[in-house]
Design a protein around this motif. Structure first.
Motif, PDB file in Angstrom:
ATOM      1  N   ASN A 160       0.854  -1.195   0.000  1.00 40.22           N
ATOM      2  CA  ASN A 160       0.000   0.000   0.000  1.00 40.22           C
ATOM      3  C   ASN A 160       0.889   1.244   0.000  1.00 40.22           C
ATOM      4  O   ASN A 160       2.119   1.119  -0.113  1.00 40.22           O
ATOM      5  CB  ASN A 160      -0.960   0.001   1.211  1.00 40.22           C
ATOM      6  N   ASP A 161       0.262   2.412   0.070  1.00 38.82           N
ATOM      7  CA  ASP A 161       1.083   3.623   0.244  1.00 38.82           C
ATOM      8  C   ASP A 161       0.740   4.375   1.529  1.00 38.82           C
ATOM      9  O   ASP A 161       1.357   5.387   1.832  1.00 38.82           O
ATOM     10  CB  ASP A 161       1.026   4.544  -0.991  1.00 38.82           C
ATOM     11  N   ASP A 162      -0.250   3.876   2.282  1.00 39.14           N
ATOM     12  CA  ASP A 162      -0.618   4.536   3.538  1.00 39.14           C
ATOM     13  C   ASP A 162       0.202   4.013   4.718  1.00 39.14           C
ATOM     14  O   ASP A 162       0.069   4.520   5.833  1.00 39.14           O
ATOM     15  CB  ASP A 162      -2.116   4.330   3.835  1.00 39.14           C
ATOM     16  N   GLY A 163       1.029   2.993   4.464  1.00 41.91           N
ATOM     17  CA  GLY A 163       1.910   2.475   5.502  1.00 41.91           C
ATOM     18  C   GLY A 163       1.396   1.189   6.118  1.00 41.91           C
ATOM     19  O   GLY A 163       0.202   0.872   6.072  1.00 41.91           O
ATOM     20  N   ILE A 164       2.332   0.453   6.716  1.00 42.03           N
ATOM     21  CA  ILE A 164       2.064  -0.894   7.234  1.00 42.03           C
ATOM     22  C   ILE A 164       1.017  -0.896   8.347  1.00 42.03           C
ATOM     23  O   ILE A 164       0.348  -1.896   8.578  1.00 42.03           O
ATOM     24  CB  ILE A 164       3.397  -1.532   7.725  1.00 42.03           C
ATOM     25  N   HIS A 165       0.833   0.252   9.031  1.00 40.84           N
ATOM     26  CA  HIS A 165      -0.129   0.291  10.138  1.00 40.84           C
ATOM     27  C   HIS A 165      -1.529   0.721   9.690  1.00 40.84           C
ATOM     28  O   HIS A 165      -2.442   0.772  10.506  1.00 40.84           O
ATOM     29  CB  HIS A 165       0.368   1.238  11.239  1.00 40.84           C
ATOM     30  N   ALA A 166      -1.699   1.029   8.418  1.00 40.82           N
ATOM     31  CA  ALA A 166      -2.984   1.576   7.950  1.00 40.82           C
ATOM     32  C   ALA A 166      -4.096   0.525   8.051  1.00 40.82           C
ATOM     33  O   ALA A 166      -3.883  -0.660   7.778  1.00 40.82           O
ATOM     34  CB  ALA A 166      -2.843   2.058   6.511  1.00 40.82           C
ATOM     35  N   ARG A 167      -5.268   0.997   8.403  1.00 40.32           N
ATOM     36  CA  ARG A 167      -6.419   0.106   8.573  1.00 40.32           C
ATOM     37  C   ARG A 167      -6.795  -0.576   7.262  1.00 40.32           C
ATOM     38  O   ARG A 167      -7.178  -1.739   7.232  1.00 40.32           O
ATOM     39  CB  ARG A 167      -7.605   0.917   9.108  1.00 40.32           C
ATOM     40  N   GLY A 168      -6.699   0.158   6.155  1.00 39.51           N
ATOM     41  CA  GLY A 168      -7.071  -0.397   4.857  1.00 39.51           C
ATOM     42  C   GLY A 168      -6.239  -1.618   4.501  1.00 39.51           C
ATOM     43  O   GLY A 168      -6.748  -2.594   3.948  1.00 39.51           O
ATOM     44  N   LEU A 169      -4.951  -1.573   4.821  1.00 33.54           N
ATOM     45  CA  LEU A 169      -4.071  -2.710   4.542  1.00 33.54           C
ATOM     46  C   LEU A 169      -4.413  -3.883   5.460  1.00 33.54           C
ATOM     47  O   LEU A 169      -4.462  -5.044   5.027  1.00 33.54           O
ATOM     48  CB  LEU A 169      -2.605  -2.293   4.719  1.00 33.54           C
ATOM     49  N   ARG A 170      -4.673  -3.588   6.705  1.00 36.93           N
ATOM     50  CA  ARG A 170      -5.018  -4.646   7.676  1.00 36.93           C
ATOM     51  C   ARG A 170      -6.301  -5.357   7.251  1.00 36.93           C
ATOM     52  O   ARG A 170      -6.392  -6.582   7.270  1.00 36.93           O
ATOM     53  CB  ARG A 170      -5.180  -4.027   9.071  1.00 36.93           C
ATOM     54  N   ASP A 171      -7.314  -4.571   6.877  1.00 36.08           N
ATOM     55  CA  ASP A 171      -8.595  -5.165   6.471  1.00 36.08           C
ATOM     56  C   ASP A 171      -8.448  -5.964   5.175  1.00 36.08           C
ATOM     57  O   ASP A 171      -9.090  -6.996   4.985  1.00 36.08           O
ATOM     58  CB  ASP A 171      -9.655  -4.072   6.290  1.00 36.08           C
ATOM     59  N   LEU A 172      -7.568  -5.490   4.278  1.00 38.35           N
ATOM     60  CA  LEU A 172      -7.318  -6.199   3.020  1.00 38.35           C
ATOM     61  C   LEU A 172      -6.667  -7.557   3.289  1.00 38.35           C
ATOM     62  O   LEU A 172      -7.080  -8.577   2.716  1.00 38.35           O
ATOM     63  CB  LEU A 172      -6.419  -5.338   2.120  1.00 38.35           C
ATOM     64  N   ALA A 173      -5.663  -7.571   4.164  1.00 38.74           N
ATOM     65  CA  ALA A 173      -4.973  -8.830   4.476  1.00 38.74           C
ATOM     66  C   ALA A 173      -5.956  -9.853   5.045  1.00 38.74           C
ATOM     67  O   ALA A 173      -5.943 -11.026   4.659  1.00 38.74           O
ATOM     68  CB  ALA A 173      -3.823  -8.573   5.452  1.00 38.74           C
TER      69      ALA A 173
END
Ligand code: MN
Length: 259
Positions: A7-20
């Motif tokens: 992502n580009d919002d960073g490893i702690h971003a909620r969007g990445l967490r929800d995607l994983a």
């Protein structure tokens, strides 16, 4: 299926967490994402300082790396070095904010997917077209999951990717899914000028409301109408229709030849 998430919002971003979490039972999920927010970094890479990749834990991922570089660095490092096996799909997101029309060349989210495509892996970027801090990625995650399932059965040609945007309609789900072409989105509002405490001017770009093309069939229009937009994108920027016109400039015959 093996899936690499960035992502580009960073490893702690909620969007990445929800995607994983949304993709975790489609196959083996690995994550390589910037260690901090890197929005609007485009397709930039880090050439003049070393990169670090620290192992971290991301729920839903079997392996995750926090990388001290850009989104493109993350995908390049993961595909060319960190991962033992080549993934079948690169997914970038879920970005907090839209990536529509001419945003694409500014976007770090889309650039990460482009890097995957350039390295020969089918890729998609997914963005939630909403602003504000309290929005939910629930519907966007469901959409990512649906597209992930589609990639299990289908493929796209080499060096292409899908750019997906999900409208934000509050708790309401989007009205449906439209396949679109890239629209036009211009940011040509004013630039804010202020003064620092020393009396020197400084400037702020961005923040203004973009002007969107609303022609039916475009990504910008689909989002305005409350539909998920899926745009196939390729990397050839040639304006093919201009080739004959530029040929008439006859540039070559004006180049001085010594022999
Ligand atoms: Mn972003």
């Amino acid at each position: 299926m093996r899936i690499l998430i960035c992502n580009d919002d960073g490893i702690h971003a909620r969007g990445l967490r929800d995607l994983a979490l949304a993709l975790s039972d489609l196959g083996e999920v690995t994550v390589a994402a910037p260690d901090r927010a890197r929005s609007a970094s485009g397709h930039s890479i880090t050439l003049h300082k070393p990169l670090r990749a620290d192992r971290v834990t991301v729920p839903g991922a079997t392996e995750a790396y926090s990388v001290s570089g850009t989104p493109t660095d993350c995908v390049a490092l993961a595909l060319r070095h960190l991962l033992r096996e080549r993934p079948d799909l690169v997914v970038s997101g879920i970005n907090h904010g839209p990536n529509l029309g001419w945003d694409l060349t500014y976007s770090g989210t889309v650039a990460a997917a482009i890097e995957g495509a350039l390295l020969g892996v089918p890729a998609m970027a997914i963005s939630l077209a909403g602003r504000g801090i309290d929005l939910s990625f629930q519907h966007a995650a469901r959409c990512a999951r649906l597209l992930g399932e589609a990639f299990c059965r289908r493929s796209i040609p080499p060096f292409t990717l899908l750019n997906v945007n999900v409208p934000w309609l509050g708790t309401q789900p989007p009205h449906g899914i439209q396949v679109t072409r890239q629209g036009k989105r211009r940011f040509d509002g004013g630039i804010v000028e202020r003064q620092d405490p020393g009396g020197r001017p400084y400037y702020w770009l961005g923040g203004e409301t973009p002007e969107d093309e609303l022609t039916p069939g475009t990504d910008t229009r689909a989002i305005m109408d409350g539909f998920i937009s899926v745009t196939p994108v390729h990397l050839n920027l040639t304006a093919v229709e201009l080739l004959p016109e530029i040929e008439t400039w006859d540039l070559d015959s004006h180049w001085p030849r010594t022999t």
